[in-house]
Write an enzyme that holds these catalytic residues in place. Structure first.
Site, PDB file in Angstrom:
ATOM      1  N   SER A 141      49.813 -62.050  48.248  1.00  0.00           N
ATOM      2  CA  SER A 141      48.999 -61.479  49.327  1.00  0.00           C
ATOM      3  C   SER A 141      48.747 -60.023  48.974  1.00  0.00           C
ATOM      4  O   SER A 141      49.496 -59.442  48.177  1.00  0.00           O
ATOM      5  CB  SER A 141      49.806 -61.547  50.631  1.00  0.00           C
ATOM      6  OG  SER A 141      49.204 -60.756  51.628  1.00  0.00           O
ATOM      7  N   TYR A 154      56.684 -60.146  57.341  1.00  0.00           N
ATOM      8  CA  TYR A 154      55.737 -60.707  56.356  1.00  0.00           C
ATOM      9  C   TYR A 154      55.679 -59.810  55.120  1.00  0.00           C
ATOM     10  O   TYR A 154      55.720 -60.288  53.980  1.00  0.00           O
ATOM     11  CB  TYR A 154      54.350 -60.841  56.985  1.00  0.00           C
ATOM     12  CG  TYR A 154      53.342 -61.544  56.096  1.00  0.00           C
ATOM     13  CD1 TYR A 154      53.427 -62.918  55.862  1.00  0.00           C
ATOM     14  CD2 TYR A 154      52.287 -60.846  55.497  1.00  0.00           C
ATOM     15  CE1 TYR A 154      52.502 -63.569  55.049  1.00  0.00           C
ATOM     16  CE2 TYR A 154      51.359 -61.498  54.688  1.00  0.00           C
ATOM     17  CZ  TYR A 154      51.468 -62.855  54.468  1.00  0.00           C
ATOM     18  OH  TYR A 154      50.551 -63.499  53.662  1.00  0.00           O
TER      19      TYR A 154
HETATM   20  N1  LIG Z   1      44.931 -66.308  55.333  1.00  0.00           N
HETATM   21  C1  LIG Z   1      45.142 -65.075  54.857  1.00  0.00           C
HETATM   22  O1  LIG Z   1      44.549 -64.091  55.340  1.00  0.00           O
HETATM   23  C2  LIG Z   1      46.103 -64.864  53.722  1.00  0.00           C
HETATM   24  C3  LIG Z   1      46.111 -63.610  53.111  1.00  0.00           C
HETATM   25  C4  LIG Z   1      46.997 -63.389  52.054  1.00  0.00           C
HETATM   26  C5  LIG Z   1      47.834 -64.391  51.635  1.00  0.00           C
HETATM   27  N2  LIG Z   1      47.813 -65.605  52.248  1.00  0.00           N
HETATM   28  C6  LIG Z   1      48.753 -66.610  51.777  1.00  0.00           C
HETATM   29  O2  LIG Z   1      48.060 -67.792  51.462  1.00  0.00           O
HETATM   30  C7  LIG Z   1      48.971 -68.886  51.505  1.00  0.00           C
HETATM   31  C8  LIG Z   1      48.291 -70.047  52.181  1.00  0.00           C
HETATM   32  O3  LIG Z   1      48.042 -69.692  53.520  1.00  0.00           O
HETATM   33  P1  LIG Z   1      46.649 -69.988  54.259  1.00  0.00           P
HETATM   34  O4  LIG Z   1      46.110 -68.693  54.686  1.00  0.00           O
HETATM   35  O5  LIG Z   1      45.843 -70.914  53.463  1.00  0.00           O
HETATM   36  O6  LIG Z   1      47.178 -70.665  55.624  1.00  0.00           O
HETATM   37  P2  LIG Z   1      47.259 -72.184  56.053  1.00  0.00           P
HETATM   38  O7  LIG Z   1      48.129 -72.217  57.250  1.00  0.00           O
HETATM   39  O8  LIG Z   1      45.898 -72.763  56.168  1.00  0.00           O
HETATM   40  O9  LIG Z   1      47.974 -72.862  54.812  1.00  0.00           O
HETATM   41  C9  LIG Z   1      49.367 -72.847  54.656  1.00  0.00           C
HETATM   42  C10 LIG Z   1      49.829 -74.276  54.553  1.00  0.00           C
HETATM   43  O10 LIG Z   1      51.243 -74.265  54.319  1.00  0.00           O
HETATM   44  C11 LIG Z   1      51.800 -75.295  55.100  1.00  0.00           C
HETATM   45  N3  LIG Z   1      53.194 -74.971  55.393  1.00  0.00           N
HETATM   46  C12 LIG Z   1      53.669 -73.885  56.046  1.00  0.00           C
HETATM   47  N4  LIG Z   1      54.999 -73.975  56.135  1.00  0.00           N
HETATM   48  C13 LIG Z   1      55.357 -75.137  55.531  1.00  0.00           C
HETATM   49  C14 LIG Z   1      56.586 -75.785  55.320  1.00  0.00           C
HETATM   50  N5  LIG Z   1      57.730 -75.255  55.749  1.00  0.00           N
HETATM   51  N6  LIG Z   1      56.582 -76.960  54.653  1.00  0.00           N
HETATM   52  C15 LIG Z   1      55.422 -77.514  54.207  1.00  0.00           C
HETATM   53  N7  LIG Z   1      54.231 -76.944  54.388  1.00  0.00           N
HETATM   54  C16 LIG Z   1      54.206 -75.775  55.050  1.00  0.00           C
HETATM   55  C17 LIG Z   1      50.980 -75.367  56.364  1.00  0.00           C
HETATM   56  O11 LIG Z   1      51.067 -76.633  56.977  1.00  0.00           O
HETATM   57  C18 LIG Z   1      49.585 -75.059  55.839  1.00  0.00           C
HETATM   58  O12 LIG Z   1      48.881 -76.243  55.532  1.00  0.00           O
HETATM   59  C19 LIG Z   1      50.223 -68.363  52.181  1.00  0.00           C
HETATM   60  O13 LIG Z   1      51.240 -68.145  51.218  1.00  0.00           O
HETATM   61  C20 LIG Z   1      49.780 -67.047  52.785  1.00  0.00           C
HETATM   62  O14 LIG Z   1      50.835 -66.112  52.900  1.00  0.00           O
HETATM   63  C21 LIG Z   1      46.959 -65.865  53.284  1.00  0.00           C
END
Ligand SMILES: NC(=O)c1ccc[n+]([C@@H]2O[C@H](COP(=O)([O-])OP(=O)(O)OC[C@H]3O[C@@H](n4cnc5c(N)ncnc54)[C@H](O)[C@@H]3O)[C@@H](O)[C@H]2O)c1
Length: 259
Positions: A141, A154
């Site tokens: 991130s 976070y």
């Molecule tokens: N959305 C943003 O703005 C953003 C920014 C920077 C980094 N990220 C990172 O991107 C990655 C993906 O997140 P996203 O934004 O696509 O959100 P998202 O919620 O759409 O995707 C995350 C997925 O992880 C799954 N998940 C969470 N905890 C879990 C567990 N204990 N066991 C199994 N599955 C689990 C959720 O069901 C979900 O499908 C994360 O690591 C997040 O920190 C997101």
């Protein structure tokens, strides 16, 4: 040209957001993909695809990671890429607004998913990746590099993840490359942790907050999940990133420029 023809790949957090965009893109690039999801219906749209399979489970349990690796090896005879992408957020919860209990439990829960589960995915997949001379890719991130992408829980988890990427790059070398992608604010339903009562929340439900996040980004908007997938393809491809390890590639619309 298919960039990932016959690459054998696991993606955690494959049921939504960035993980789902990776699955779609990787299948289009000719990869075999195993998605780790919380619920089977999250991947309904892929189940007709011959090169897709999934495991349902919680990445906080070692067994989920292990079953994913065993299933991939049974199906494809090996594994080339593990993408430890599942993650949770803290909705900018400030330390001074937490109860002692929220802090105690919230820290454990966010570190468990965002850091410990990545270590478990790495541990479970290392023998197979070592054999295939493959790659471990994490989703970091902008919060790996600067404060302000969340609250302290976070930020702590993503700075820790950055350390994990560097250390594993040293420890897994020379056979396994370890890297990451650091998205900035992205339009996904990312949710939070039970300890902070955020499990049912989704970041992209609050369109006003997304708009205002976009105003702080030099490119003037937040990104779609699909916009990060080129970097995952590059890091996962056999020839795309042969000399890259220990690095987290930033995809944040310029947010960290000059920081
Ligand atoms: N959305 C943003 O703005 C953003 C920014 C920077 C980094 N990220 C990172 O991107 C990655 C993906 O997140 P996203 O934004 O696509 O959100 P998202 O919620 O759409 O995707 C995350 C997925 O992880 C799954 N998940 C969470 N905890 C879990 C567990 N204990 N066991 C199994 N599955 C689990 C959720 O069901 C979900 O499908 C994360 O690591 C997040 O920190 C997101």
């Amino acid at each position: 040209m298919h960039m990932l023809l016959n690459r054998r790949v696991i993606v955690t957090g494959a049921g939504s957001g960035i993980g789902k965009a990776i699955v779609k893109r990787f299948l289009n690039e000719g990869a075999h993909v195993l998605g780790v999801v919380r619920k089977a219906e999250q991947v309904d749209e892929f189940t007709d695809h011959d090169e897709f399979c999934y495991v349902v489970g919680d990445v906080n349990n070692y067994s989920t990671n292990e079953i994913a690796v065993i299933t991939a090896i049974e199906k494809w005879g090996g594994l080339d890429v593990m993408i430890a992408n599942a993650g949770v957020w803290d909705f900018f919860k400030k330390l001074q607004k937490m109860s002692a209990k929220e802090l105690e439990d919230g820290f454990s829960q966010i570190m468990s998913t965002n850091v410990r589960a990545v270590l478990m995915a790495a541990h479970a997949s290392y023998p197979a990746l070592n054999e295939s001379k493959g790659a471990l890719i994490t989703t970091g991130s902008n919060a790996c590099f600067r404060p302000g992408g969340g609250g302290p829980l976070y930020t702590a988890s993503k700075y820790a993840l950055r350390g994990v990427v560097g250390q594993l790059a040293l420890d897994f070398a020379p056979n396994v490359r370890v890297s990451g992608v650091a998205p900035g604010a992205t339009d996904t339903p990312i949710s939070g942790i039970d300890a902070l009562n955020q499990r049912q929340k989704s970041m992209n439900q609050d369109r006003e907050r997304l708009e205002s996040m976009g105003q702080h980004i030099p490119l003037g908007r937040i990104s779609s999940p699909e916009e990060h997938t080129d970097l995952y393809v590059t890091l996962a491809s056999e020839n795309g990133a042969r000399y890259i390890t220990g690095t987290i590639l930033i995809s944040d619309g310029g947010l960290s420029a000059g920081a």
